[in-house]
Design an enzyme around this catalytic site. Structure first.
Site, PDB file in Angstrom:
ATOM      1  N   HIS A 138      68.327 118.080  53.830  1.00 58.51           N
ATOM      2  CA  HIS A 138      66.744 118.231  53.130  1.00 58.51           C
ATOM      3  C   HIS A 138      66.769 118.846  52.088  1.00 58.51           C
ATOM      4  CE1 HIS A 138      63.607 115.821  50.718  1.00 58.51           C
ATOM      5  NE2 HIS A 138      62.801 116.903  51.273  1.00 58.51           N
ATOM      6  N   GLY A 153      62.185 123.477  51.039  1.00 59.73           N
ATOM      7  CA  GLY A 153      60.804 123.195  51.755  1.00 59.73           C
ATOM      8  C   GLY A 153      60.167 121.949  51.965  1.00 59.73           C
ATOM      9  N   SER A 155      58.442 119.023  52.396  1.00 57.50           N
ATOM     10  CA  SER A 155      58.226 117.150  51.387  1.00 57.50           C
ATOM     11  C   SER A 155      56.713 117.512  50.594  1.00 57.50           C
ATOM     12  CB  SER A 155      58.083 115.819  51.693  1.00 57.50           C
ATOM     13  OG  SER A 155      57.808 115.011  51.469  1.00 57.50           O
ATOM     14  N   ILE A 157      56.607 119.822  48.446  1.00 57.36           N
ATOM     15  CA  ILE A 157      56.116 121.413  47.728  1.00 57.36           C
ATOM     16  C   ILE A 157      56.675 121.709  46.385  1.00 57.36           C
ATOM     17  CG2 ILE A 157      58.566 122.017  48.457  1.00 57.36           C
ATOM     18  CD1 ILE A 157      54.868 124.133  49.053  1.00 57.36           C
ATOM     19  N   LYS A 159      60.219 121.062  45.132  1.00 53.24           N
ATOM     20  CA  LYS A 159      61.453 121.065  45.044  1.00 53.24           C
ATOM     21  C   LYS A 159      62.408 120.432  43.860  1.00 53.24           C
ATOM     22  CE  LYS A 159      62.637 119.287  49.188  1.00 53.24           C
ATOM     23  NZ  LYS A 159      61.047 118.522  49.953  1.00 53.24           N
ATOM     24  N   SER A 160      62.126 118.725  43.647  1.00 55.39           N
ATOM     25  CA  SER A 160      63.268 118.462  42.609  1.00 55.39           C
ATOM     26  C   SER A 160      62.040 118.986  41.485  1.00 55.39           C
ATOM     27  CB  SER A 160      62.606 116.745  42.751  1.00 55.39           C
ATOM     28  OG  SER A 160      63.038 116.085  44.153  1.00 55.39           O
ATOM     29  N   ASP A 177      67.583 115.791  47.131  1.00 53.27           N
ATOM     30  CA  ASP A 177      66.933 114.637  48.151  1.00 53.27           C
ATOM     31  C   ASP A 177      67.500 115.145  50.149  1.00 53.27           C
ATOM     32  OD1 ASP A 177      65.071 113.763  49.892  1.00 53.27           O
ATOM     33  OD2 ASP A 177      66.510 111.850  50.285  1.00 53.27           O
ATOM     34  N   ARG A 242      57.700 142.439  48.296  1.00 54.27           N
ATOM     35  CA  ARG A 242      57.650 142.823  46.394  1.00 54.27           C
ATOM     36  C   ARG A 242      58.723 143.784  46.135  1.00 54.27           C
ATOM     37  NH1 ARG A 242      51.770 142.313  45.688  1.00 54.27           N
ATOM     38  NH2 ARG A 242      51.660 144.365  44.513  1.00 54.27           N
TER      39      ARG A 242
END
Length: 304
Positions: A138, A153, A155, A157, A159-160, A177, A242
């Site tokens: 996914h 990540g 669902s 968050i 991504k798309s 997806d 960092r």
């Protein structure tokens, strides 16, 4: 156990059928191919009969030199093994004895006009791809500055949305997806399920056809995954890397892929961070590591 139907190989290469038993379903379980020269010469110890058998010009011409009785004995024994199929290359004429014993044991015999070495290479590439170990992940896979990037990540968050911005910047979509990942040549090749090819889902808008919106240059059919971007919600109590000293990896099908964890919070330009991560990874591939340069400068300064 994963296998390839002989019919699929025939369709892909365009093989001519010499003899194909109707009541037999031949299956191929290995991408390896064998040229049975030793077997035609009479040596059947350690015969890899589970592989597809390919005869070229040398094997077919050698068969013609054999005494009729010897030829029948060797061809009979050859087809007595449960071979997936015999393929004759170079458009060579198939001996009647081969057809006779193929019919006796119900073994498929096929023919190709391709030269033997080329035919073998085509088949190995096809079978390796089809028999490769695979999984579905996914996430979103893109090509960013020539680097295959898998964005993962939870669902919702982003991504798309991040991927859409990257496509708008000129990068290319592989899959959204559901990403099909195959282990090929010790690497990970990503492709898209046929049903969702070129498509992307954006909450609030719906399904987008990336190919039609941005053109054919905005999509790729496949891409090797070289790095993973893991998006996660910003945690105030967590200390994030960092200076790039931490080396994280994600294991997919036994292959470790370099991973960058990117914390997400309002105001951060995630698509720009993904671009920089891809550029930084490419720099490292070319032999330049900014952390090593920083450490060298720091040590020189400390000596003064």
């Amino acid at each position: 156990m994963q296998y390839v139907k002989l019919e699929d190989l025939i369709s892909f290469i365009g093989l001519e059928t010499v003899y194909y038993p109707e009541d037999v379903q031949s299956r191929i379980y290995t991408p390896e191919i064998i040229r049975p020269g030793l077997q035609i010469a009479g040596y059947f110890d350690w015969f890899s009969f589970e592989r597809v058998q390919v005869m070229g010009k040398s094997e077919m011409l050698y068969i013609k030199t054999l005494d009729e009785e010897v030829k029948r004995q060797r061809i009979d024994r050859f087809f007595s093994f449960p071979i997936p199929a015999l393929i004759v290359a170079n458009d060579m004429e198939v001996d009647d004895v081969i057809i006779q014993y193929a019919q006796k044991y119900k073994r498929p015999v096929l023919k190709s006009s391709e030269k033997t070495d080329k035919l073998v290479n085509i088949m190995i590439n096809f079978l390796e791809e089809e028999l490769a170990e695979e999984t579905i992940i996914h996430g979103v896979c893109l090509e960013v500055f020539g680097i295959g990037v898998l964005i993962k990540g939870k669902s919702g968050i982003g991504k798309s949305e991040t991927s859409l911005e990257l496509i708008n910047r000129g990068h290319r979509l592989v899959a959204d997806d559901a990403v099909i990942v195959k282990k090929v040549d010790s690497g990970l090749k990503a492709t898209c399920p046929e049903l969702t090819q070129h498509l992307m889902e954006i909450r609030g808008i719906g399904i987008l056809d990336i190919k039609h919106l941005f053109g054919v240059g905005s999509i790729r059919l496949e891409q090797f995954i070289e790095m993973v971007i893991e998006l996660e919600e910003w945690d105030e109590n967590k200390e994030y890397d960092r200076i790039g000293a931490d080396e994280d990896f994600t294991e997919i099908l036994g292959v470790k892929v370099p991973t960058v964890v990117v914390p997400v919070k309002p105001g951060r330009n995630i698509s720009a961070i993904v671009e920089i991560a891809a550029k930084n990874y490419r720099q490292k591939l070319l032999g330049y590591n900014p952390l090593e340069t920083y450490n060298k400068k720091f040590r020189n300064l400390a000596r003064k």
